[in-house]
Enzyme design. Structure first.
Site, PDB file in Angstrom:
ATOM      1  N   GLY A 144      36.629  56.096  41.893  1.00  0.00           N
ATOM      2  CA  GLY A 144      35.925  56.130  40.321  1.00  0.00           C
ATOM      3  C   GLY A 144      35.979  57.647  39.916  1.00  0.00           C
ATOM      4  N   SER A 150      39.630  47.131  46.005  1.00  0.00           N
ATOM      5  CA  SER A 150      40.071  45.879  45.468  1.00  0.00           C
ATOM      6  C   SER A 150      41.373  45.668  44.957  1.00  0.00           C
ATOM      7  CB  SER A 150      39.251  45.949  43.966  1.00  0.00           C
ATOM      8  OG  SER A 150      39.688  46.754  43.300  1.00  0.00           O
ATOM      9  N   TYR A 179      41.685  41.080  50.695  1.00  0.00           N
ATOM     10  CA  TYR A 179      40.725  41.479  49.771  1.00  0.00           C
ATOM     11  C   TYR A 179      39.824  40.212  49.553  1.00  0.00           C
ATOM     12  CZ  TYR A 179      38.697  42.074  45.200  1.00  0.00           C
ATOM     13  OH  TYR A 179      37.936  42.290  43.971  1.00  0.00           O
ATOM     14  N   PHE A 200      37.019  36.490  37.482  1.00  0.00           N
ATOM     15  CA  PHE A 200      38.231  36.229  37.282  1.00  0.00           C
ATOM     16  C   PHE A 200      38.980  37.378  36.852  1.00  0.00           C
ATOM     17  CE2 PHE A 200      38.977  31.632  38.530  1.00  0.00           C
ATOM     18  CZ  PHE A 200      37.761  31.471  38.921  1.00  0.00           C
ATOM     19  N   HIS A 220      47.165  46.116  37.254  1.00  0.00           N
ATOM     20  CA  HIS A 220      46.928  45.114  36.581  1.00  0.00           C
ATOM     21  C   HIS A 220      47.666  45.023  35.401  1.00  0.00           C
ATOM     22  CE1 HIS A 220      42.909  45.306  38.841  1.00  0.00           C
ATOM     23  NE2 HIS A 220      43.610  44.374  39.430  1.00  0.00           N
ATOM     24  N   LEU A 221      48.001  43.571  34.967  1.00  0.00           N
ATOM     25  CA  LEU A 221      48.841  43.422  33.842  1.00  0.00           C
ATOM     26  C   LEU A 221      48.559  44.006  32.416  1.00  0.00           C
ATOM     27  CD1 LEU A 221      51.290  41.645  32.679  1.00  0.00           C
ATOM     28  CD2 LEU A 221      49.809  39.797  32.390  1.00  0.00           C
ATOM     29  N   ARG A 276      46.509  33.100  33.780  1.00  0.00           N
ATOM     30  CA  ARG A 276      45.180  33.792  34.158  1.00  0.00           C
ATOM     31  C   ARG A 276      44.175  33.409  33.200  1.00  0.00           C
ATOM     32  NH1 ARG A 276      47.852  33.300  37.962  1.00  0.00           N
ATOM     33  NH2 ARG A 276      48.327  34.625  39.888  1.00  0.00           N
ATOM     34  N   GLY A 322      51.730  35.647  47.067  1.00  0.00           N
ATOM     35  CA  GLY A 322      50.234  35.684  47.092  1.00  0.00           C
ATOM     36  C   GLY A 322      49.707  34.928  45.554  1.00  0.00           C
TER      37      GLY A 322
HETATM   38  N1  UFG Z   1      52.067  40.736  36.485  1.00  0.00           N
HETATM   39  C1  UFG Z   1      53.318  40.840  36.263  1.00  0.00           C
HETATM   40  N2  UFG Z   1      53.573  42.184  36.142  1.00  0.00           N
HETATM   41  C2  UFG Z   1      52.643  43.211  36.367  1.00  0.00           C
HETATM   42  C3  UFG Z   1      51.363  42.881  36.865  1.00  0.00           C
HETATM   43  C4  UFG Z   1      50.940  41.588  37.096  1.00  0.00           C
HETATM   44  O1  UFG Z   1      53.817  39.936  35.901  1.00  0.00           O
HETATM   45  O2  UFG Z   1      53.226  44.620  36.773  1.00  0.00           O
HETATM   46  C5  UFG Z   1      51.121  39.234  36.622  1.00  0.00           C
HETATM   47  C6  UFG Z   1      51.038  38.950  38.115  1.00  0.00           C
HETATM   48  O3  UFG Z   1      51.768  38.359  38.827  1.00  0.00           O
HETATM   49  C7  UFG Z   1      49.651  37.842  37.796  1.00  0.00           C
HETATM   50  C8  UFG Z   1      49.185  38.263  36.476  1.00  0.00           C
HETATM   51  O4  UFG Z   1      50.151  39.244  35.954  1.00  0.00           O
HETATM   52  O5  UFG Z   1      50.389  36.676  37.445  1.00  0.00           O
HETATM   53  C9  UFG Z   1      47.830  38.985  36.511  1.00  0.00           C
HETATM   54  O6  UFG Z   1      47.948  40.056  37.440  1.00  0.00           O
HETATM   55  P1  UFG Z   1      47.033  41.228  37.885  1.00  0.00           P
HETATM   56  O7  UFG Z   1      47.659  42.130  38.768  1.00  0.00           O
HETATM   57  O8  UFG Z   1      46.577  41.645  36.603  1.00  0.00           O
HETATM   58  O9  UFG Z   1      45.866  40.633  38.444  1.00  0.00           O
HETATM   59  P2  UFG Z   1      45.432  39.853  39.828  1.00  0.00           P
HETATM   60  O10 UFG Z   1      45.961  38.368  39.709  1.00  0.00           O
HETATM   61  O11 UFG Z   1      46.463  40.453  40.983  1.00  0.00           O
HETATM   62  O12 UFG Z   1      44.331  40.291  40.268  1.00  0.00           O
HETATM   63  C10 UFG Z   1      43.050  39.645  39.710  1.00  0.00           C
HETATM   64  C11 UFG Z   1      41.997  40.679  39.916  1.00  0.00           C
HETATM   65  C12 UFG Z   1      41.590  40.449  41.503  1.00  0.00           C
HETATM   66  C13 UFG Z   1      41.338  39.262  41.888  1.00  0.00           C
HETATM   67  C14 UFG Z   1      42.492  38.307  41.589  1.00  0.00           C
HETATM   68  C15 UFG Z   1      41.926  36.871  41.700  1.00  0.00           C
HETATM   69  O13 UFG Z   1      42.211  42.113  39.630  1.00  0.00           O
HETATM   70  O14 UFG Z   1      40.396  41.459  41.772  1.00  0.00           O
HETATM   71  O15 UFG Z   1      42.744  38.418  40.133  1.00  0.00           O
HETATM   72  O16 UFG Z   1      43.015  36.078  42.253  1.00  0.00           O
HETATM   73  F1  UFG Z   1      41.180  39.082  43.184  1.00  0.00           F
END
Ligand code: UFG
Length: 318
Positions: free
Chosen positions: A36, A74, A138, A166, A184-185, A216, A278
Site C-alpha cells: 500500500g 493478492s 491465493y 469478482f 490486471h487487465l 470477466r 489457471g
Molecule cells: N489478461 C490479459 N492480458 C494481461 C492481463 C490480463 O489478457 O496483460 C486477461 C487475463 O487472462 C484474464 C483477464 O484479462 O482473462 C482478467 O485478468 P486480470 O489479471 O485482470 O484478473 P484475474 O482474473 O487474474 O484476477 C482477478 C482478481 C483476483 C481474483 C480473480 C478471480 O484480481 O483477485 O480475478 O479469479 F482472484
C-alpha cells in the site's frame, strides 16, 4: 462506529475508508505499507503502520466496534510461486487479527474474499452455493479464512460477512489502482495508453467464448464500497454471511481493450499470447443474494464508464 480497516492504504481499502469517513465513521487504518501507499490513506483516518501479525496492541488501544479486513497478498501468479507467503500473510495474519479482535471484545467483521475461491465454475453466473475448488493458493488461502470466520461465528459469536469480489475496477474518491507489480487487465491497458508500456498481450484467443478471449465480471470500486457499508451492520452475532459481488454481466478481454481505446483515444497495440495458467474461460457473478438481502445494486454497470473513471484518476496522479 469506531472501525479498523486493515489494508486501508491499498486500492480497495483506501476507497472504502474514504466512503466510511464520508458516512461519519471513525477509522484507523492498519497497514504495514508492504504494497500500500501511505498517501492513499484518506485524510481523516489514522494510520497504524503495523502488520496483521502485530495487530493486537492497536486493537487493544482503539477498541473498535468492527473491523473491515482487506489486508492480504493478492497476486494469483505469485501465490503459485511462493505459497508460503500467502499462507503466512493471509491465513496466519488473519488468525492473529481474529484473536486480537476477541481480546479487544470486537466481534463484527467484513472480510474481502474473492471469486478465486470458486475456481473453474461448472455454471455461470456463479452463485454462492457453487462448489469452492480454488485453482491457486491465493484462492485457497482466502477460502481458508472464510472457513475460519464460519467457525469463529459459531464458537465465538462473530458477526461476519465475506464479500467475494469478482474483478474490481474503476476509481472513486480520487483513488485508483496503483500496484508496484501490475498484472490486471484494465490498468495494463491504460499504462499502454499512457506510454508506460509498449503493448498489451492478450492471454489466449482460443477460449470457448464469442470472440475467443476470457470473459470477466468488472465491478466498480465505488459500488463495492457501497456493499461494505450495507454489509457492516447486517449480520447478527453468530452469523457468517457470504455474498458475491459483481455486475452480473461479463465482458471479454477484447471488449475491455476496445473500451480502453475508446476512452483514451490511443490505439493500444495488442499481441496475442498463450493462455495464462489457471484462467477460467468465464467468471461472472450472480449477485442475487446481496441484492435481495441488503438491497445492493451497482450504479456503474457500463464498462466504458468504469474504464473512464480509472483513466481519469490515473491521469490526475502525479
Ligand atoms: N489478461 C490479459 N492480458 C494481461 C492481463 C490480463 O489478457 O496483460 C486477461 C487475463 O487472462 C484474464 C483477464 O484479462 O482473462 C482478467 O485478468 P486480470 O489479471 O485482470 O484478473 P484475474 O482474473 O487474474 O484476477 C482477478 C482478481 C483476483 C481474483 C480473480 C478471480 O484480481 O483477485 O480475478 O479469479 F482472484
Amino acid at each position: 462506529m469506531r472501525l479498523i480497516v486493515t489494508g486501508g492504504a491499498g486500492y480497495i481499502g483506501s476507497v472504502v475508508t474514504a466512503a466510511l469517513l464520508a458516512d461519519g465513521h471513525e477509522v484507523t487504518v492498519l497497514d504495514d505499507l508492504s504494497t500500500g501507499h501511505a498517501d492513499a490513506v484518506p485524510d481523516g483516518a489514522t494510520l497504524a503502520d503495523v502488520s496483521l501479525h502485530d495487530s493486537g496492541p492497536v486493537l487493544a488501544e482503539v477498541r473498535p466496534d468492527a473491523v473491515l479486513h482487506f489486508a492480504a497478498k493478492s497476486l494469483v501468479g505469485a501465490s503459485q510461486q511462493h505459497p508460503e507467503d500467502y499462507w503466512h500473510t493471509n491465513v496466519v495474519g488473519s488468525l492473529a487479527l481474529f484473536e486480537a479482535m476477541r481480546a479487544a471484545d470486537c466481534r463484527r467483521i467484513v472480510f474481502s474474499s474473492t471469486a478465486a475461491t470458486y475456481g473453474e465454475p461448472d455454471a455461470v453466473p456463479i452463485r454462492e452455493e457453487a462448489p469452492t475448488r480454488p485453482t491457486n493458493t491465493y484462492g485457497a488461502s482466502k477460502l481458508a479464512i472464510d472457513h475460519m470466520l464460519t467457525s469463529y461465528a459459531v464458537a465465538h459469536g462473530f458477526a461476519a460477512v465475506s464479500l467475494r469480489y469478482f474483478h474490481v475496477a474503476g476509481a472513486a474518491h480520487g483513488l485508483g489502482e496503483r500496484h508496484g507489480t501490475e498484472t490486471h487487465l484494465i490498468p495494463i491497458a491504460l499504462q499502454v495508453a499512457a506510454g508506460q508500456r509498449e503493448s498489451l498481450t492478450v492471454f489466449g484467443q482460443d477460449y470457448p467464448t464469442p470472440d475467443g478471449t476470457c470473459i470477466r465480471d468488472y465491478v466498480h470500486v465505488g459500488d463495492l464500497a457501497d456493499a461494505h457499508l450495507l454489509a457492516l451492520p447486517a449480520p447478527a452475532a453468530g452469523e457468517h454471511r457470504i455474498y458475491n459481488l459483481g455486475n452480473g454481466t461479463g465482458f471479454s478481454v477484447q471488449e475491455v481493450v476496445d473500451a480502453a481505446r475508446e476512452v483514451t483515444g490511443h490505439p493500444i497495440p495488442v499481441q496475442v499470447g498463450p493462455r495464462r495458467a489457471g484462467d477460467p474461460a468465464q467468471l461472472v457473478a450472480s449477485s442475487d443474494r446481496i441484492r435481495a438481502d441488503l438491497g445492493w445494486a451497482p450504479r456503474h454497470t457500463d464498462l466504458v464508464g468504469i474504464v473512464r473513471d480509472a483513466w481519469e484518476t490515473m491521469r490526475a496522479q502525479p
